[in-house]
Motif scaffolding. Structure first.
Motif, PDB file in Angstrom:
ATOM      1  N   SER A   8       0.159  -1.364  -0.316  1.00 35.88           N
ATOM      2  CA  SER A   8      -0.304  -0.120   0.530  1.00 35.88           C
ATOM      3  C   SER A   8       1.249   1.205   0.350  1.00 35.88           C
ATOM      4  CB  SER A   8      -1.046  -0.057   1.085  1.00 35.88           C
ATOM      5  OG  SER A   8      -1.743  -0.949   0.771  1.00 35.88           O
ATOM      6  N   TRP A  86      -2.287  -0.589  -3.639  1.00 31.83           N
ATOM      7  CA  TRP A  86      -3.679  -0.011  -2.375  1.00 31.83           C
ATOM      8  C   TRP A  86      -2.860   1.152  -2.955  1.00 31.83           C
ATOM      9  CZ3 TRP A  86      -7.888  -0.826   0.619  1.00 31.83           C
ATOM     10  CH2 TRP A  86      -8.478  -1.319   1.157  1.00 31.83           C
ATOM     11  N   TYR A 134      -6.202  -7.127  -9.579  1.00 32.00           N
ATOM     12  CA  TYR A 134      -6.370  -6.617  -8.119  1.00 32.00           C
ATOM     13  C   TYR A 134      -5.828  -5.056  -8.233  1.00 32.00           C
ATOM     14  CZ  TYR A 134      -6.292  -6.021  -3.310  1.00 32.00           C
ATOM     15  OH  TYR A 134      -6.216  -5.432  -1.789  1.00 32.00           O
ATOM     16  N   ARG A 136      -7.502  -1.504  -5.261  1.00 33.35           N
ATOM     17  CA  ARG A 136      -7.804  -0.779  -4.233  1.00 33.35           C
ATOM     18  C   ARG A 136      -7.213   0.440  -4.298  1.00 33.35           C
ATOM     19  NH1 ARG A 136      -9.915  -4.756  -4.851  1.00 33.35           N
ATOM     20  NH2 ARG A 136     -10.512  -6.528  -3.600  1.00 33.35           N
ATOM     21  N   VAL A 138      -8.061   4.808  -2.747  1.00 37.42           N
ATOM     22  CA  VAL A 138      -8.746   5.464  -2.031  1.00 37.42           C
ATOM     23  C   VAL A 138      -8.482   7.173  -2.672  1.00 37.42           C
ATOM     24  CG1 VAL A 138      -9.457   6.137  -0.109  1.00 37.42           C
ATOM     25  CG2 VAL A 138      -8.530   3.319  -0.591  1.00 37.42           C
ATOM     26  N   ARG A 175     -15.302  -1.716 -12.699  1.00 39.84           N
ATOM     27  CA  ARG A 175     -15.264  -2.435 -11.264  1.00 39.84           C
ATOM     28  C   ARG A 175     -15.394  -4.090 -11.189  1.00 39.84           C
ATOM     29  NH1 ARG A 175     -21.800  -0.720 -11.664  1.00 39.84           N
ATOM     30  NH2 ARG A 175     -21.870  -1.365 -13.699  1.00 39.84           N
ATOM     31  N   HIS A 180     -11.198  -1.187  -7.124  1.00 45.10           N
ATOM     32  CA  HIS A 180     -12.089  -1.091  -6.534  1.00 45.10           C
ATOM     33  C   HIS A 180     -11.461   0.783  -6.203  1.00 45.10           C
ATOM     34  CE1 HIS A 180     -14.490  -4.937  -4.671  1.00 45.10           C
ATOM     35  NE2 HIS A 180     -13.948  -5.163  -5.907  1.00 45.10           N
ATOM     36  N   CYS A 182     -12.612   4.137  -4.027  1.00 43.59           N
ATOM     37  CA  CYS A 182     -13.441   5.009  -3.397  1.00 43.59           C
ATOM     38  C   CYS A 182     -13.729   6.397  -2.841  1.00 43.59           C
ATOM     39  CB  CYS A 182     -14.021   4.084  -1.646  1.00 43.59           C
ATOM     40  SG  CYS A 182     -14.871   4.596  -0.468  1.00 43.59           S
ATOM     41  N   VAL A 225     -14.136   0.326   0.970  1.00 41.54           N
ATOM     42  CA  VAL A 225     -13.498   0.179  -0.305  1.00 41.54           C
ATOM     43  C   VAL A 225     -13.374  -1.280  -0.613  1.00 41.54           C
ATOM     44  CG1 VAL A 225     -11.159  -0.444   0.660  1.00 41.54           C
ATOM     45  CG2 VAL A 225     -11.623   0.861  -1.862  1.00 41.54           C
ATOM     46  N   GLU A 226     -13.406  -1.437   0.268  1.00 35.85           N
ATOM     47  CA  GLU A 226     -13.761  -3.657   0.413  1.00 35.85           C
ATOM     48  C   GLU A 226     -15.423  -4.023  -0.132  1.00 35.85           C
ATOM     49  OE1 GLU A 226     -11.086  -5.366  -0.426  1.00 35.85           O
ATOM     50  OE2 GLU A 226      -9.541  -5.987   1.168  1.00 35.85           O
ATOM     51  N   GLY A 228     -17.068  -2.311  -2.264  1.00 36.59           N
ATOM     52  CA  GLY A 228     -17.247  -1.698  -4.103  1.00 36.59           C
ATOM     53  C   GLY A 228     -17.947  -0.302  -3.780  1.00 36.59           C
TER      54      GLY A 228
END
Length: 268
Positions: A8, A86, A134, A136, A138, A175, A180, A182, A225-226, A228
């Protein structure tokens, strides 16, 4: 989840919500890339994460007000063969006072940090996430992006509104690819933010029920965020404020904003 320990990258990791993200993600088994201007704080946090959680913590000092920083940061990640799973775009600050009270370069730097840098970092790191199936992202926005603008800190709410819309579009585009996105929208949060902007005395007069601590904001954000969620406003009070702002007629909402902003905005 990737087979390896997730990596991350957190910007603005030296304090507040950024440091809370680093600690929470490390506690969940992530390795970290810590980015901020204050190298000493980053190294201290990296040592804490290694000792408490066994995390591998990389420190990359950077000033995101420099337009070249996102590219240099991506190049450094590539040179160290660090694949980011991340991305937490948290770095940011407000410029106190009215729009004309500051030199243009002050506003340009804030837009670079709040808008351009997170957008470019997402652009540079997203292809790897999509390729691996994969990722993420934020984007730490704000409740301010959902309610009418206020006098003072003129560009802050506008910048956060951009992050919200940007996150929604990016979430829809990715998506089905395991990525993901957010926009996390906290309200008043206990951190250094108001000390930096010089508004600590003003906001200190607000009732305690309007405040959250950074750790609670981060836990909500990670869970959102997990799940979605493309946009998540933290805290029941803040969600109620957002709902009321949407229902109120524009003239009433602006009048309320003008009245209430005097309580927490510096206007000179």
């Amino acid at each position: 989840m990737p087979a390896h320990r997730p990596l991350s990258l957190v910007t603005g990791a030296s304090a507040g919500i950024g440091a809370a993200f680093a600690r929470e993600l490390a506690a969940r088994g992530h390795d970290l890339v810590l980015v901020a201007r204050r190298a000493e704080r980053l190294h201290a946090l990296a040592g804490e994460l290694r000792e408490r959680y066994g995390a591998c913590a990389h420190v990359i000092p950077a000033d995101l007000a420099d337009p070249a920083s996102p590219r240099r940061l991506a190049d450094e990640l590539q040179a160290q063969r660090l694949a980011v799973d991340w991305l937490v775009n948290n770095a940011g600050y407000g410029v106190p006072g009215t729009f004309e009270a500051s030199q243009w370069q002050v506003h340009a730097d804030s837009l670079q940090v709040l808008v351009t840098a997170p957008t470019e970092l997402a652009w540079r790191l997203l292809p790897g996430m999509r390729e691996r199936g994969y990722g993420r992202i934020v984007n730490v926005a704000s409740l301010a992006g959902h309610v009418p603008g206020s006098a003072g800190h003129t560009l802050y709410a506008a910048s956060k509104a951009f992050l919200i819309k940007f996150s929604q579009s990016l979430a829809l585009e990715n998506r089905d690819l395991g990525v993901h996105v957010c926009a996390l929208c906290p309200g008043f949060t206990w951190s250094e933010f108001h000390d930096v902007t010089g508004t600590r005395e003003l906001v200190g007069k607000l009732p305690r029920f309007m405040w959250q601590d950074a750790e609670a904001v981060v836990r909500e954000g990670i869970e959102a965020v997990e799940r979605g969620e493309a946009v998540h406003v933290t805290g029941r009070v803040n969600r109620a404020i957002k709902a009321l702002a949407k229902l109120a007629p524009d003239r009433l909402a602006l009048w309320l904003s003008a009245r209430e902003s005097k309580r927490y905005r510096q206007l000179d």
